[in-house]
Design an enzyme around this catalytic site. Structure first.
Site, PDB file in Angstrom:
ATOM      1  N   GLU A  22       0.834  -1.210   0.000  1.00 53.19           N
ATOM      2  CA  GLU A  22       0.000   0.000   0.000  1.00 53.19           C
ATOM      3  C   GLU A  22       0.867   1.257   0.000  1.00 53.19           C
ATOM      4  O   GLU A  22       2.039   1.229   0.368  1.00 53.19           O
ATOM      5  CB  GLU A  22      -0.965  -0.014   1.183  1.00 53.19           C
ATOM      6  CG  GLU A  22      -0.261  -0.002   2.506  1.00 53.19           C
ATOM      7  CD  GLU A  22      -0.803   1.046   3.437  1.00 53.19           C
ATOM      8  OE1 GLU A  22      -1.144   2.140   2.965  1.00 53.19           O
ATOM      9  OE2 GLU A  22      -0.853   0.776   4.646  1.00 53.19           O
ATOM     10  N   LYS A  83      -5.030  10.947   0.404  1.00 57.33           N
ATOM     11  CA  LYS A  83      -5.202   9.591   0.932  1.00 57.33           C
ATOM     12  C   LYS A  83      -6.534   9.053   0.412  1.00 57.33           C
ATOM     13  O   LYS A  83      -7.587   9.618   0.724  1.00 57.33           O
ATOM     14  CB  LYS A  83      -5.194   9.670   2.460  1.00 57.33           C
ATOM     15  CG  LYS A  83      -5.564   8.415   3.206  1.00 57.33           C
ATOM     16  CD  LYS A  83      -5.496   8.650   4.721  1.00 57.33           C
ATOM     17  CE  LYS A  83      -6.207   7.570   5.496  1.00 57.33           C
ATOM     18  NZ  LYS A  83      -6.232   7.834   6.939  1.00 57.33           N
ATOM     19  N   VAL A 103      -5.260   0.676   3.065  1.00 62.18           N
ATOM     20  CA  VAL A 103      -5.398  -0.782   3.060  1.00 62.18           C
ATOM     21  C   VAL A 103      -6.656  -1.182   2.281  1.00 62.18           C
ATOM     22  O   VAL A 103      -6.635  -2.077   1.437  1.00 62.18           O
ATOM     23  CB  VAL A 103      -5.446  -1.330   4.499  1.00 62.18           C
ATOM     24  CG1 VAL A 103      -5.945  -2.769   4.536  1.00 62.18           C
ATOM     25  CG2 VAL A 103      -4.075  -1.232   5.147  1.00 62.18           C
ATOM     26  N   ASP A 133     -16.368   6.132  14.221  1.00 62.29           N
ATOM     27  CA  ASP A 133     -15.167   6.215  13.401  1.00 62.29           C
ATOM     28  C   ASP A 133     -14.545   4.829  13.300  1.00 62.29           C
ATOM     29  O   ASP A 133     -13.765   4.410  14.154  1.00 62.29           O
ATOM     30  CB  ASP A 133     -14.168   7.226  13.983  1.00 62.29           C
ATOM     31  CG  ASP A 133     -12.951   7.381  13.067  1.00 62.29           C
ATOM     32  OD1 ASP A 133     -12.925   6.733  11.991  1.00 62.29           O
ATOM     33  OD2 ASP A 133     -12.037   8.137  13.420  1.00 62.29           O
ATOM     34  N   SER A 135     -12.538   2.386  10.551  1.00 60.58           N
ATOM     35  CA  SER A 135     -11.837   2.425   9.267  1.00 60.58           C
ATOM     36  C   SER A 135     -12.582   1.615   8.208  1.00 60.58           C
ATOM     37  O   SER A 135     -13.108   0.529   8.487  1.00 60.58           O
ATOM     38  CB  SER A 135     -10.434   1.855   9.438  1.00 60.58           C
ATOM     39  OG  SER A 135      -9.782   1.820   8.193  1.00 60.58           O
ATOM     40  N   ALA A 136     -12.603   2.132   6.992  1.00 64.21           N
ATOM     41  CA  ALA A 136     -13.151   1.380   5.857  1.00 64.21           C
ATOM     42  C   ALA A 136     -12.323   0.121   5.591  1.00 64.21           C
ATOM     43  O   ALA A 136     -12.756  -0.775   4.857  1.00 64.21           O
ATOM     44  CB  ALA A 136     -13.188   2.260   4.615  1.00 64.21           C
ATOM     45  N   ASP A 137     -11.143   0.038   6.216  1.00 66.08           N
ATOM     46  CA  ASP A 137     -10.338  -1.194   6.100  1.00 66.08           C
ATOM     47  C   ASP A 137     -11.156  -2.406   6.544  1.00 66.08           C
ATOM     48  O   ASP A 137     -11.054  -3.490   5.966  1.00 66.08           O
ATOM     49  CB  ASP A 137      -9.081  -1.121   6.983  1.00 66.08           C
ATOM     50  CG  ASP A 137      -8.051  -0.126   6.465  1.00 66.08           C
ATOM     51  OD1 ASP A 137      -8.280   0.490   5.408  1.00 66.08           O
ATOM     52  OD2 ASP A 137      -7.008   0.024   7.152  1.00 66.08           O
ATOM     53  N   LYS A 154      -3.389  -0.792  14.425  1.00 69.98           N
ATOM     54  CA  LYS A 154      -2.587   0.259  15.056  1.00 69.98           C
ATOM     55  C   LYS A 154      -3.016   0.426  16.511  1.00 69.98           C
ATOM     56  O   LYS A 154      -4.201   0.413  16.824  1.00 69.98           O
ATOM     57  CB  LYS A 154      -2.717   1.561  14.258  1.00 69.98           C
ATOM     58  CG  LYS A 154      -1.855   1.486  12.990  1.00 69.98           C
ATOM     59  CD  LYS A 154      -1.882   2.760  12.200  1.00 69.98           C
ATOM     60  CE  LYS A 154      -3.061   2.767  11.274  1.00 69.98           C
ATOM     61  NZ  LYS A 154      -2.909   2.039  10.033  1.00 69.98           N
TER      62      LYS A 154
HETATM   63  N1  PSU Z   1       0.055   1.063   8.431  1.00 64.81           N
HETATM   64  C1  PSU Z   1       1.108   1.865   8.740  1.00 64.81           C
HETATM   65  N2  PSU Z   1       0.998   3.194   8.441  1.00 64.81           N
HETATM   66  C2  PSU Z   1      -0.125   3.719   7.824  1.00 64.81           C
HETATM   67  C3  PSU Z   1      -1.217   2.869   7.512  1.00 64.81           C
HETATM   68  C4  PSU Z   1      -1.076   1.542   7.836  1.00 64.81           C
HETATM   69  O1  PSU Z   1       2.115   1.403   9.292  1.00 64.81           O
HETATM   70  O2  PSU Z   1      -0.153   4.926   7.540  1.00 64.81           O
HETATM   71  C5  PSU Z   1      -2.458   3.464   6.837  1.00 64.81           C
HETATM   72  C6  PSU Z   1      -3.141   2.403   5.972  1.00 64.81           C
HETATM   73  O3  PSU Z   1      -3.233   2.922   4.663  1.00 64.81           O
HETATM   74  C7  PSU Z   1      -4.507   2.220   6.576  1.00 64.81           C
HETATM   75  C8  PSU Z   1      -4.766   3.598   7.085  1.00 64.81           C
HETATM   76  O4  PSU Z   1      -5.451   1.788   5.652  1.00 64.81           O
HETATM   77  O5  PSU Z   1      -3.514   3.911   7.716  1.00 64.81           O
HETATM   78  C9  PSU Z   1      -5.973   3.639   8.013  1.00 64.81           C
HETATM   79  O6  PSU Z   1      -6.529   4.910   7.998  1.00 64.81           O
HETATM   80  P1  PSU Z   1      -8.012   5.166   8.600  1.00 64.81           P
HETATM   81  O7  PSU Z   1      -7.886   4.883  10.070  1.00 64.81           O
HETATM   82  O8  PSU Z   1      -8.316   6.633   8.317  1.00 64.81           O
HETATM   83  O9  PSU Z   1      -8.927   4.252   7.884  1.00 64.81           O
HETATM   84 MN    MN Z   2     -11.491   6.908  10.292  1.00 65.00          MN
END
Ligand code: PSU
Ligand code: MN
Length: 301
Positions: A22, A83, A103, A133, A135-137, A154
């Protein structure tokens, strides 16, 4: 329309295993100039292991699977790179902008391109204290048949909440050499996972079994713990003040994760950055080994 790099095209023709990578990590997860160096190092790790890296992004409105070096450089260094999650893809195609893929978006494109293995750092998930909130992941994992190697979710997230959502979505979570769910910057998050695998051949067998059982319409998460974790007290202190800073600065939506990662990297004076890089490298190597194992299985079937 998908633009394939020369290297990925050659790999497709020759049947060489391909690993999707990614690009949001590069544009929004790691600071310059280290981000480009790490992106190149990660690609090199995949090649040395015997697979071909396919870093995924949109360049001038075109979906790219595999980036040439000038394109990788643009994702790492251009200020206008946004992003993009899955919902943004068609919009960005229409505007002709460049974007790094999360992701969710990377998994979607990788699957479109026929790639079965994908490496990232940490998955997105349910955010702490903000129950809407998510993630769409998570949705992407529920809808995309791909193996994703990560160091858990994370640690800035609601880890048990995210594990519950993964259970609801029937996404298998397999600990690589462990029953303890990793905590991204930390080797262990404090939460257990039921299933453990100790080899890439076990993962390939599970992939095959799912196909036979028709439970193969979603992702498999391989949770690969970091070896040299961040110092626990430092991690916890920065996490606490970082979450307060998110609220104090009214950071919302897709800016939350990049804000917290950047906060960690500056507050820890690079210690979280060191760990994040270790994670991405280890996950990319494991993803390459899985891709190679899967390709053996497919050819012998
Ligand atoms: N893993 C990392 N660093 C990142 C990400 C993942 O070590 O920056 C990114 C990925 O692209 C993941 C995104 O999909 O963070 C999640 O963002 P959000 O919480 O806004 O969905
Ligand atoms: Mn989010």
């Amino acid at each position: 329309m998908i633009n394939f790099s020369a290297e990925v095209r050659a790999a497709q023709a020759a049947g060489t295993p391909i690993v999707a990578l990614e690009s949001t990590i590069i544009s929004h997860g790691l600071p310059r100039p280290r981000n480009l160096e790490v992106a190149l190092e990660v690609e090199a790790i995949v090649r040395e292991a015997g697979a071909v890296p396919a870093t995924i992004a949109l360049i001038d409105g075109v979906v790219h699977v595999g980036l040439e070096s000038d394109e990788l450089n643009r994702i790492a260094n251009e200020d206008g790179v946004v992003k993009a999650s899955t919902r943004d893809l068609a919009v960005i195609e229409a505007t002709g902008n460049s974007a790094a893929t999360t992701v969710a978006a990377t998994a979607h494109i990788a699957h479109l391109a026929g790639i079965k293995t994908f490496a990232t750092g940490g998955l997105g998930g349910v955010h702490r204290g903000h129950s809407y909130d998510e993630s769409a992941d998570l949705i992407a994992l529920a809808e995309t048949p791909i193996i994703i190697v990560c160091a858990g979710v994370k640690s800035i997230l609601d880890v048990p909440g995210t594990l519950e959502r993964l259970e609801t979505f029937a996404v298998p979570v397999l600990g690589y050499g462990t029953n303890k769910f990793p905590g991204f910057y930390l080797t262990e998050s404090g939460y257990e996972i039921e299933h453990r695998v100790d080899s890439v051949s076990e993962i390939a067998a599970i992939w095959r079994n799912r196909f036979e059982l028709k439970t193969d319409d979603r992702a498999i998460v391989i949770a690969n713990p970091v070896i040299n974790q961040m110092e626990l007290a430092l991690h916890n202190a920065i996490l606490e003040s970082g979450l307060r800073a998110v609220d104090a600065n009214h950071i919302t939506g897709k800016a939350v994760t990049p804000f917290l990662l950047e906060y960690f990297h500056t507050q820890s004076k690079g210690e979280s950055l060191r760990v994040n890089i270790d994670i991405i490298k280890a996950n990319s190597l494991l993803a390459a080994q899985i891709a190679i194992e899967l390709s053996k299985v497919t050819t012998t079937q």
